[in-house]
Design an enzyme around this catalytic site. Structure first.
Site, short mmCIF file in Angstrom:
data_model
loop_
_atom_site.label_atom_id
_atom_site.label_comp_id
_atom_site.label_asym_id
_atom_site.label_seq_id
_atom_site.Cartn_x
_atom_site.Cartn_y
_atom_site.Cartn_z
N MET A 54 0.83 -1.21 0.00
CA MET A 54 0.00 0.00 0.00
C MET A 54 0.87 1.26 0.00
O MET A 54 0.62 2.21 -0.74
CB MET A 54 -0.91 0.02 1.23
CG MET A 54 -2.06 -0.96 1.18
SD MET A 54 -3.09 -0.85 2.68
CE MET A 54 -3.75 0.82 2.52
N LYS A 107 2.34 1.91 -3.39
CA LYS A 107 1.36 2.44 -4.32
C LYS A 107 0.97 3.87 -3.96
O LYS A 107 0.79 4.72 -4.84
CB LYS A 107 0.12 1.54 -4.33
CG LYS A 107 -1.04 2.05 -5.18
CD LYS A 107 -0.65 2.18 -6.64
CE LYS A 107 -1.81 2.72 -7.46
NZ LYS A 107 -1.40 3.07 -8.84
N GLU A 108 0.85 4.15 -2.66
CA GLU A 108 0.40 5.47 -2.23
C GLU A 108 1.47 6.55 -2.41
O GLU A 108 1.18 7.64 -2.88
CB GLU A 108 -0.01 5.43 -0.74
CG GLU A 108 -1.24 4.58 -0.46
CD GLU A 108 -2.53 5.22 -0.95
OE1 GLU A 108 -2.50 6.38 -1.40
OE2 GLU A 108 -3.58 4.55 -0.90
N SER A 109 2.70 6.27 -2.02
CA SER A 109 3.70 7.34 -1.97
C SER A 109 5.08 6.97 -2.49
O SER A 109 5.99 7.80 -2.46
CB SER A 109 3.85 7.81 -0.52
OG SER A 109 4.42 6.77 0.28
N TYR A 158 -6.18 0.46 -8.50
CA TYR A 158 -5.54 0.49 -7.18
C TYR A 158 -5.56 -0.89 -6.52
O TYR A 158 -4.53 -1.40 -6.06
CB TYR A 158 -6.23 1.51 -6.28
CG TYR A 158 -5.66 1.60 -4.89
CD1 TYR A 158 -4.55 2.41 -4.63
CD2 TYR A 158 -6.22 0.89 -3.83
CE1 TYR A 158 -4.02 2.50 -3.35
CE2 TYR A 158 -5.69 0.98 -2.55
CZ TYR A 158 -4.59 1.78 -2.31
OH TYR A 158 -4.07 1.86 -1.04
#
Length: 466
Positions: A313, A316-318, A449
């Site tokens: 996660m 993918k997020e940052s 996502y």
């Protein structure tokens, strides 16, 4: 002599009465529209409210992680602040509905790119917040891609039947002398599905508008939309014909250098920033997945999640950058929205850039989201639903489950079921369905996502790190 009763005469009389009433009703509505005096700046300030009508859409207005978003929405919010009043948003189902609201005096401003066409021009005053859009061929960048309209001859272009894109493509086919292979997508395939299918090389090309193509390239950087196939269509925000002071204020506000800088930043957030985010390099440490593995392990254990899933996660997020701020204002390693982080216990927005605070709040939020799907008992499915809700906010997932239930799919299974309907929530036919409460959703982002986080998690599980 007594006259015989003829029922036909009664029917004729009734028909005449109904017809007359219809004409009177129509005339009254037209008269009402003609006689309405639109509120001007002084009345808006006195009421302390700017009444704005817009439509759901990827560039206008939508919910993102349960927060209001959209380029037009944020521009309208900025305008209301400049006037010094509150903003009241109404979402209409169509351009015609927005126009009618203006004509009946139920709105002060259309914050949507209304096209310059004759049926609107007589009733509206267009602002100088103008733009042009046109239809483009969407394809993947390659040495063999179509570079002019003649290159389309002999190639396959996939569109939805009955769409404006099909209409333009047929005219273009006539203009070039035929030979463009127009292929129709299945009824269940959405416009966003087609964009994703081009990006993943499942189909060679489709047709969309320039502004939608720009946003789509943020999600899929390899897409190309340089080949235009229609004349530009001018469009702009609009007010009532007699809102002279409001029109003058908006035009002056739009030309102010201070606000132009603000608009430029806003434009970059929605149309350019995501491209830069997509090009970040994955940061890896030599002895693990990232330098934050210890945090993923601590907080993953607290909520019963595999720490490598939290790492997937974060990637993918940052891309493991704790100082990242997204186009929508999500902050930190795990990209929580400020409003969400504060509700979970963060003391300030600045605290969200602390990696441990970000991971701990993320874990807390995941646990909260899990509880929203009690009927999803399969652990793997629960993960998918929770990831989807983390990305879009739970509201859109509730809508997609309601659609799945209504149309005979399993509301407790993600792939091929609820996933299908989150994609369809980008189509007016579905996001205006009576079971939907939260409007437009850019479903392709949610679907992508979930797939990408699960894929990265599977990859990390093969790594020999503990």
């Amino acid at each position: 002599m007594k006259k015989s009763y003829n029922p036909l005469n009664l029917i004729i009389v009734l028909a005449m009465v109904v017809s007359a009433l219809c004409v009177m009703s129509c005339n009254r509505q037209e008269s009402d529209e003609d006689s309405v005096k639109h509120r001007d700046l002084a009345e808006i300030r006195e009421d302390d409210t700017l009444r704005v009508v817009t439509m759901y859409g990827p560039t206008s207005y939508f919910l993102y992680k349960d927060n209001e978003a959209g380029y037009e929405y944020e521009m309208a919010k900025s305008l209301s602040e400049a006037i010094g009043v509150k903003l009241k948003i109404t979402v209409a189902e169509s351009e015609v509905a927005m126009y009618k609201m203006m004509m009946l005096g139920d709105a002060d401003l259309i914050a949507y790119k209304m096209p310059y066409i004759s049926k609107y021009k007589d009733g509206l005053a267009y602002t100088n917040l103008q733009s042009e859009t046109y239809q483009v061929i969407l394809q993947c960048k390659s040495d063999t891609m179509a570079r002019d309209v003649l290159d389309l001859v002999g190639r396959e272009v996939v569109v939805r039947q009955g769409s404006r894109f099909e209409h333009r493509l047929k005219h273009l086919n006539d203009e070039v002398g035929g030979g463009i292979n127009i292929v129709y997508a299945a009824d269940t395939v959405t416009s966003e599905d087609l964009i994703g299918m081009v990006a993943t090389h499942k189909i060679p090309m489709t047709v969309t508008t320039y502004d939608i193509a720009r946003i789509s390239q943020n999600l899929f950087p390899k897409l190309d939309y340089s080949l235009g196939i229609s004349f530009p269509q001018r469009a702009a925000w609009a007010v009532g014909k007699d809102s002279y002071e409001l029109l003058a204020f908006i035009n002056k506000w739009a030309e102010d250098k201070k606000h132009i800088k603000e608009f430029t930043k806003l434009y970059r957030r929605y149309f350019e920033q995501s491209i830069a985010e997509a090009n970040k390099i994955e940061l890896m440490s030599r002895n693990g997945i990232s330098q934050y593995d210890h945090l993923f392990k601590i907080y993953g254990q607290q909520i019963g999640w595999d720490w490598k899933l939290l790492a997937a996660m974060a990637y993918k997020e940052s891309k493991f950058d704790p100082m990242t701020v997204s186009w929508a204002g999500a902050c930190g390693l795990m990209q929580l929205m400020p409003k969400t982080a504060i509700s979970l216990g963060a003391d300030s927005v600045q605290q969200m850039f602390d990696p441990e605070v970000s991971v701990s709040l993320c874990a807390k939020y995941l646990k909260k989201l899990e509880k929203l799907f009690p009927s999803v008992t399969d652990p793997d499915e629960k993960v998918k639903f929770t990831l989807a809700a983390y990305n879009s906010g739970p509201a859109h997932i509730f809508d997609a489950r309601a659609l799945a239930r209504k149309y005979g799919k399993d509301p407790d299974v993600w792939f091929g079921n609820v996933e299908h309907y989150i994609l369809l929530k980008s189509e007016p036919e579905f996001y205006t369905d009576s079971v939907c409460k939260y409007g437009y959703c850019r479903g392709i982002e949610v679907v992508t996502y979930v797939k990408q986080v699960i894929s990265k998690w599977e990859q990390y599980k093969t790594w020999s790190v503990k």
